[in-house]
Every structure is written in structure tokens, then in C-alpha cells.
Design a protein around this motif. Sequence first.
Motif, PDB file in Angstrom:
ATOM      1  N   UNK A  16       7.142  37.937  24.784  1.00 16.69           N
ATOM      2  CA  UNK A  16       7.217  36.819  23.847  1.00 16.69           C
ATOM      3  C   UNK A  16       8.194  37.113  22.709  1.00 16.69           C
ATOM      4  N   UNK A  17       8.149  38.327  22.181  1.00 21.52           N
ATOM      5  CA  UNK A  17       9.069  38.693  21.097  1.00 21.52           C
ATOM      6  C   UNK A  17      10.514  38.718  21.577  1.00 21.52           C
ATOM      7  N   UNK A  18      10.750  39.277  22.751  1.00 22.27           N
ATOM      8  CA  UNK A  18      12.110  39.324  23.303  1.00 22.27           C
ATOM      9  C   UNK A  18      12.640  37.920  23.572  1.00 22.27           C
ATOM     10  N   UNK A  19      11.774  37.028  24.062  1.00 23.65           N
ATOM     11  CA  UNK A  19      12.187  35.643  24.298  1.00 23.65           C
ATOM     12  C   UNK A  19      12.624  34.994  22.986  1.00 23.65           C
ATOM     13  N   UNK A  20      11.808  35.138  21.953  1.00 20.47           N
ATOM     14  CA  UNK A  20      12.127  34.517  20.660  1.00 20.47           C
ATOM     15  C   UNK A  20      13.382  35.125  20.046  1.00 20.47           C
ATOM     16  N   UNK A  21      13.513  36.451  20.129  1.00 21.85           N
ATOM     17  CA  UNK A  21      14.695  37.132  19.593  1.00 21.85           C
ATOM     18  C   UNK A  21      15.954  36.660  20.311  1.00 21.85           C
ATOM     19  N   UNK A  22      15.866  36.532  21.617  1.00 20.75           N
ATOM     20  CA  UNK A  22      17.004  36.070  22.414  1.00 20.75           C
ATOM     21  C   UNK A  22      17.378  34.648  22.038  1.00 20.75           C
ATOM     22  N   UNK A  23      16.391  33.774  21.911  1.00 15.87           N
ATOM     23  CA  UNK A  23      16.651  32.381  21.528  1.00 15.87           C
ATOM     24  C   UNK A  23      17.302  32.319  20.145  1.00 15.87           C
ATOM     25  N   UNK A  24      16.845  33.147  19.226  1.00 13.96           N
ATOM     26  CA  UNK A  24      17.438  33.175  17.879  1.00 13.96           C
ATOM     27  C   UNK A  24      18.893  33.634  17.917  1.00 13.96           C
ATOM     28  N   UNK A  39      28.683  37.256  25.688  1.00 18.25           N
ATOM     29  CA  UNK A  39      27.406  37.644  25.071  1.00 18.25           C
ATOM     30  C   UNK A  39      26.399  36.507  25.172  1.00 18.25           C
ATOM     31  N   UNK A  40      26.840  35.305  24.866  1.00 17.39           N
ATOM     32  CA  UNK A  40      25.954  34.142  24.942  1.00 17.39           C
ATOM     33  C   UNK A  40      25.450  33.953  26.365  1.00 17.39           C
ATOM     34  N   UNK A  41      26.347  34.109  27.325  1.00 12.45           N
ATOM     35  CA  UNK A  41      25.952  33.919  28.727  1.00 12.45           C
ATOM     36  C   UNK A  41      24.965  34.991  29.176  1.00 12.45           C
ATOM     37  N   UNK A  42      25.146  36.218  28.708  1.00 15.99           N
ATOM     38  CA  UNK A  42      24.198  37.286  29.034  1.00 15.99           C
ATOM     39  C   UNK A  42      22.834  36.988  28.417  1.00 15.99           C
ATOM     40  N   UNK A  43      22.851  36.521  27.174  1.00 15.81           N
ATOM     41  CA  UNK A  43      21.606  36.156  26.518  1.00 15.81           C
ATOM     42  C   UNK A  43      20.909  35.011  27.263  1.00 15.81           C
ATOM     43  N   UNK A  44      21.693  34.074  27.780  1.00 16.34           N
ATOM     44  CA  UNK A  44      21.119  32.959  28.548  1.00 16.34           C
ATOM     45  C   UNK A  44      20.393  33.486  29.782  1.00 16.34           C
TER      46      UNK A  44
END
Length: 65
Positions: A16-24, A39-44
Motif C-alpha cells: 500500500x505504501x509503495x503504491x501511494x509513493x509511486x502514484x505521488x 522514469x514515468x513509464x517505469x513508475x507506471x
Amino acid sequence: MKERLENFEKMLVAVQENYQDTANKMEHLKLEGKAKSATYRQLMGNKIMYQNMLSMYRLYGLLED
């Protein structure tokens, strides 16, 4: 069995924390106009992975909305 449950809970919080951090991070890059960057694509990709994990938790009744 108690240790296993505790480990599950730790994993759930981490996902849950990683999901929120990634979305931020994605939102920050988007505001900077970098929505097409590598970077954005990797985060996606990471965000989709975390979404899938959370969906599995919900499917098995292990996570409430």
C-alpha cells in the motif's frame, strides 16, 4: 501461524505504501511535463503491479475498500 500473519500484514502495508509513493512520484513528474519519460513509464509499470497485488488481496477478502 502468528508470525505468518504478521508477515502478511507487513507485506500488505508495504504494498500500500509503495503504491501511494509511486502514484505521488508519477503525479509530480506529470506536473513537470515528464509524463513521457522513461522514469514515468517505469513508475507506471510498478503502479500496475501494485494495483494487481491489491486486487488479489481484495479478491480473496483480505483487504477492504
